[in-house]
Design an enzyme around this catalytic site. Structure first.
Site, short mmCIF file in Angstrom:
data_model
loop_
_atom_site.label_atom_id
_atom_site.label_comp_id
_atom_site.label_asym_id
_atom_site.label_seq_id
_atom_site.Cartn_x
_atom_site.Cartn_y
_atom_site.Cartn_z
N CYS A 2 41.90 34.98 27.60
CA CYS A 2 42.80 33.87 27.85
C CYS A 2 42.06 32.59 27.50
O CYS A 2 40.85 32.60 27.30
CB CYS A 2 43.22 33.82 29.32
SG CYS A 2 44.16 35.27 29.88
N TYR A 256 35.40 37.95 16.60
CA TYR A 256 36.82 37.71 16.35
C TYR A 256 37.48 36.66 17.22
O TYR A 256 38.24 35.84 16.74
CB TYR A 256 37.58 39.04 16.49
CG TYR A 256 39.08 38.86 16.61
CD1 TYR A 256 39.84 38.49 15.52
CD2 TYR A 256 39.72 39.04 17.83
CE1 TYR A 256 41.21 38.31 15.63
CE2 TYR A 256 41.09 38.87 17.95
CZ TYR A 256 41.83 38.50 16.85
OH TYR A 256 43.18 38.31 16.95
#
Length: 503
Positions: A2, A256
């Site tokens: 998040c 990533y």
């Protein structure tokens, strides 16, 4: 994962929080929420969807106050389809607390029982963030009982919280009428940093880009186990709240998750990806003659720095062979394999000129399920490639992640229990080259001398908190099955695509 942000400013913060969440949108597209405080009163708006869809003008007008926090959600615990589980979370006692959290508590179920049986607190969702805010609320109540709430009591409560909760967590909380609190797990798995604007306004966020993009200058990262508290006058208080902290940032942030222009724990994400491309090039050279490769093409977008460095190292041209449609939803939250496969074709389109009659080396940041990689390899063949080779800038993903990335269970990971040759056959590539785990750790850690290590559990199976068991994996598997899907429960997987246009 998040994205979280908190700020205290001299003027209303609703627009500032909105802008910061846009800069963190890559960390979560499932839901978004903002809370502001004016005096002792909280104002909240949260809903499923992207930031630009969740917040309209009327919503922004209803968020007054000079202190607030926000979150973009990518669910790793609880139900992805339950709007009540979007953050922030709120409890009214003691004081009134609002909290956002990035990470995953590995002992959330045990804590839920403790909260009910001992602390007399009720948990109404499956979200571990609701568990976390209730643990914090209880410990604040214990620390400040019959005492005024000062930074000393707040840090004492955080110390108690860290003794109870396990897993990964970067936390930002507002205490009504008192100020803004932030703290990080003692292993530093999930990122958190803070800074100030030229006028003294304070901000804490998941990534440095949120600070820089809103006119703040980053001061430093929150240290593992550290807590900071900014009172309503803007004065910063800090304290180490753990007896044995050690910095072990998540390697997947560098592979990533994070934006390339971020700096996390002193490590440039962009430089880390360049370094991964260097070591990946060495793997390619040791696997096949570079003369067999005509062109190097990245799978947008996270793999671009690694692909550029690899192409330079092996002396082959770097070309953009795929065009990304930025207006298609994220593939890994698409319901069902049919919808997901269709979305890959909608999201990426091949430029035939770069593939026709060429031996193409595709570079991806990682391969998780393999379904997307298989589709992209076929796209390259359909575009006229003579041979299609695939290189992954990350090692094989063989183990689930329990620290805040919604990695599938072992059975869903293409590399679990399979050899590289078996994976190659499934994907349909003419050759498959993976990054080396030790080489990856070496070249990234070289950018931050003195680093204790990394959480690279999805690659090497080593869980740095030391408290992950087979029962935890079983609980993850059970939760994924029980959550279901609004359209296709059997096929649901939110992390089917780690790249292929996710950036």
């Amino acid at each position: 994962m998040c994205g979280i942000v908190g700020t205290l400013a001299a003027s209303p913060v609703n627009q500032l929080l909105y802008d910061a969440l846009l800069l963190l949108q890559h960390r979560g597209q499932d839901a978004a929420g903002i809370v502001t405080m004016q005096g002792h009163k909280c104002f909240m708006h949260k809903a499923r969807g992207m930031v630009r869809d969740v917040f309209r003008t009327r919503n922004m007008r209803a968020l007054p106050g000079n202190i607030g926090l926000g979150q973009v959600r990518y669910p790793t615990a609880g139900n992805a389809y339950n709007e009540e589980e979007a953050q922030p979370f709120y409890v009214n006692a003691p004081f009134g607390i609002v909290l956002v959290h990035n990470g995953n508590l590995t002992n959330a179920h045990a804590l839920k029982d403790e909260l009910f049986d001992i602390d007399r607190r009720h948990i109404n969702t499956e979200s571990d963030t609701e568990v976390l805010i209730n643990v914090l609320a209880h410990e604040l109540e214990m620390a400040a009982r019959d005492l005024p709430l000062t930074p000393k009591e707040i840090f004492s409560a955080v110390r108690a919280v860290q003794k109870r909760i396990k897993g990964s967590y970067a936390v930002i909380a507002l205490i009504a009428g008192y100020g803004l609190l932030a703290f990080r797990d003692p292993f530093g798995i999930r990122p958190l940093c803070f800074g100030r604007a030229s006028n003294g306004d304070f901000m804490v966020a998941s990534e440095s880009v949120a600070l820089e993009g809103t006119g703040h200058v980053m001061e430093r990262d929150v240290a593992p186990g550290e807590a900071l508290f900014v009172d309503m006058d803007g004065k910063l208080h800090t304290e180490q709240c753990n007896d044995a902290p050690s910095l072990n940032p998540c390697m997947f942030e560098f592979v990533y998750l994070a934006r390339p222009d971020s700096v996390i724990d002193g490590i440039s994400v962009y430089q880390a990806r360049l370094n991964m491309g260097e070591t990946l090039a060495q793997r390619v050279i040791s696997t096949m003659p570079p003369s067999d490769i005509d062109v190097v093409i990245p799978i947008p977008e996270s793999s671009r720095p690694s692909a550029m460095q690899l192409a330079h190292r092996i002396g082959k041209p770097y070309r953009e062979g795929f065009v990304k449609n930025r207006y298609v939803g994220r593939t890994f939250i698409m319901p069902g394999q049919g919808a997901r496969k269709k979305s890959v074709r909608q999201k990426l389109n091949a430029i035939g000129l770069e593939f026709k009659n060429r031996n193409v080396l595709l570079v991806d940041d990682s391969i998780v399920r393999g379904t997307t990689s298989k589709e992209i390899v076929q796209m390259a063949r359909d575009a006229g490639a003579r041979k299609v080779y695939l290189a992954s800038a990350a090692p094989p993903v063989r183990f689930p992640n329990v620290y805040g990335i919604d990695m599938p269970t072992q059975e869903e990971l293409i590399a679990h229990g399979r050899t590289v040759e078996e994976i190659r056959q499934y994907i349909g590539a003419d050759a498959l080259i993976y990054q080396d785990v030790d080489a990856m750790k070496r070249v990234v850690s070289a950018l931050r001398p003195g680093l204790a290590g990394f959480d690279a559990s999805c690659f090497d199976g080593h869980y740095v908190t030391g408290d992950v068991s087979l029962e935890d994996f079983a609980a993850i598997r059970e939760q994924r099955v029980s959550q279901g899907d609004e359209e296709d429960a059997a096929a649901r997987s939110r992390l089917a695509l780690q790249s292929g246009g996710e950036g």
